[in-house]
Scaffold this active site. Structure first.
Site, PDB file in Angstrom:
ATOM      1  N   LYS A   1       0.823  -1.223   0.000  1.00 45.99           N
ATOM      2  CA  LYS A   1       0.000   0.000   0.000  1.00 45.99           C
ATOM      3  C   LYS A   1       0.847   1.259   0.000  1.00 45.99           C
ATOM      4  CE  LYS A   1      -0.625   0.244   5.030  1.00 45.99           C
ATOM      5  NZ  LYS A   1      -1.596   0.372   6.133  1.00 45.99           N
TER       6      LYS A   1
ATOM      7  N   ARG B   1      -6.802   1.187  17.244  1.00 41.32           N
ATOM      8  CA  ARG B   1      -7.281   1.290  15.875  1.00 41.32           C
ATOM      9  C   ARG B   1      -8.328   0.192  15.708  1.00 41.32           C
ATOM     10  NH1 ARG B   1      -3.311   1.147  10.641  1.00 41.32           N
ATOM     11  NH2 ARG B   1      -3.826  -1.071  10.736  1.00 41.32           N
TER      12      ARG B   1
END
Length: 364
Positions: A38, A133
């Site tokens: 990514k 998260r």
């Protein structure tokens, strides 16, 4: 338009070597590596170099990047690393072999989508061990979700559980955190009556435990991107000096000089805010030699994180489309049309690789 600069040069041989160094050290401890693509916008060439370097799968947070790599015939398997949105599930099932999951609602919808497409899908259920998260904070709820997948979702295969550390909450991966994950895995295994294939201990920051030889036995999977792509975070930001087996000059960003002037180092006039709504502070260093580049925050994000490749050059600031360098102490006489090379941090690579107007050149 055939734009020459800014230019992003990519050393595929150094990327492959980084992947080989990391995967070999992990393999010696029974750990498979998912190569995370990514950070470079899922470049198929980089994904292929990672596979040649020994990663056993490829991971990203963007389905478009998986589609691009599959179209380029880069072999998987592929894992989606960002917990999917419900609207992404049709493409997730079509494109990916596995995904990270943290919501029972999404798991139920994923099971239904797999049934519609006649496909199976592997899932790693995420635990939140403090980084705040994604992941189940309530560990009993995680075990219940795993049990539901195992018993009631025949199209889904519970591959394992995982954790993320060192991203949002900046919580350091430690042997104690890994032991917490292992203890939770044992509870899941007792509930479902079999061993989990994968206990995923995190990302680049968790590789520190492999490097130091303190990763507990039983963690058998890591998701590593930055440490292969750039090798900078742990060597520079963490200050780990004995990791020089990883190259940090894998990507080079080159920009062209569009102005050379002598100017004050302190803005002249009443100060307000800059173009991004911030009110920076300045230090008066007197008169400086300054270089303006055709490169800005739109191209490289936090330009202050760029690392000039030559002595006596520092980044003074930037707007969307301009980067200002202080070259007062540089022995080089800069001229309009010259170029300047930079090493990148992760945020710089994230921006530059995603810009269609940044020229990319691959070097074997």
């Amino acid at each position: 338009m055939d734009r020459q600069f800014p230019m992003l040069r990519v050393s595929l041989s150094r990327l492959q070597a980084n992947a080989r160094e990391i995967t070999s050290r992990c393999a010696a401890r029974g750990i498979e590596v998912c190569g995370v693509i990514k950070g470079c916008d899922g470049m198929p060439e980089v994904a292929r170099a990672m596979r040649r370097g020994g990663v056993t799968s490829l991971g990203t947070s963007r389905l478009e990047q998986v589609e691009r790599c599959r179209a380029a015939d880069v072999p998987g398997p592929y894992m989606l690393l960002r917990v999917p949105a419900l609207t992404e599930l049709p493409d997730l099932v079509r494109l990916c072999d596995a995904s990270l999951q943290s919501e029972l609602t999404t798991l139920e919808a994923l099971e239904a989508e797999c049934a519609r497409q006649g496909r199976n899908h592997k899932v790693i259920v995420m635990a939140d061990l403090g980084d705040l998260r994604e992941g189940f904070w309530d560990k009993d709820a995680l075990i219940d979700a795993c049990l539901r997948v195992e018993r009631d979702m025949p199209r889904l295969h519970l591959q394992g559980i995982g954790v993320n550390l060192g991203c949002v909450g900046s919580v350091q991966p430690t042997p104690e955190k890994m032991q917490d994950l292992l203890a939770l895995a044992r509870r899941v295994e007792a509930a479902i009556g079999r061993r989990l294939e994968t206990i995923s201990g995190g990302a680049t920051s968790s590789y520190t435990l492999v490097h130091w030889g303190t990763m507990p036995e039983g963690i058998n999977h890591l998701r590593i991107g930055e440490n292969i792509l750039l090798g900078k975070d742990l060597q520079v930001d963490w200050g780990i000096r004995d990791m020089d087996y990883l190259a940090m000059d894998t990507f080079t960003l080159t920009a062209q000089v569009i102005e050379v002037k002598t100017k004050p180092s302190y803005p002249q006039g009443q100060l307000c805010i800059d173009a991004f709504g911030h009110k920076p502070s300045y230090t008066d260093y007197g008169i400086q030699r300054r270089v303006l580049l055709a490169l800005g925050r739109a191209d490289a994000g936090e330009v202050e994180s760029l690392i000039p490749r030559e002595e006596g050059v520092t980044v003074w600031g930037a707007s969307s489309d301009h980067c200002i360098l202080d070259v007062t102490h540089s022995p080089r006489e800069f001229r309009v049309g010259d170029t300047v090379d930079f090493s990148l941090s992760y945020v710089n690579l994230l921006y530059a690789s995603a810009r269609s107007d940044v020229r990319v050149v691959f070097e074997e």
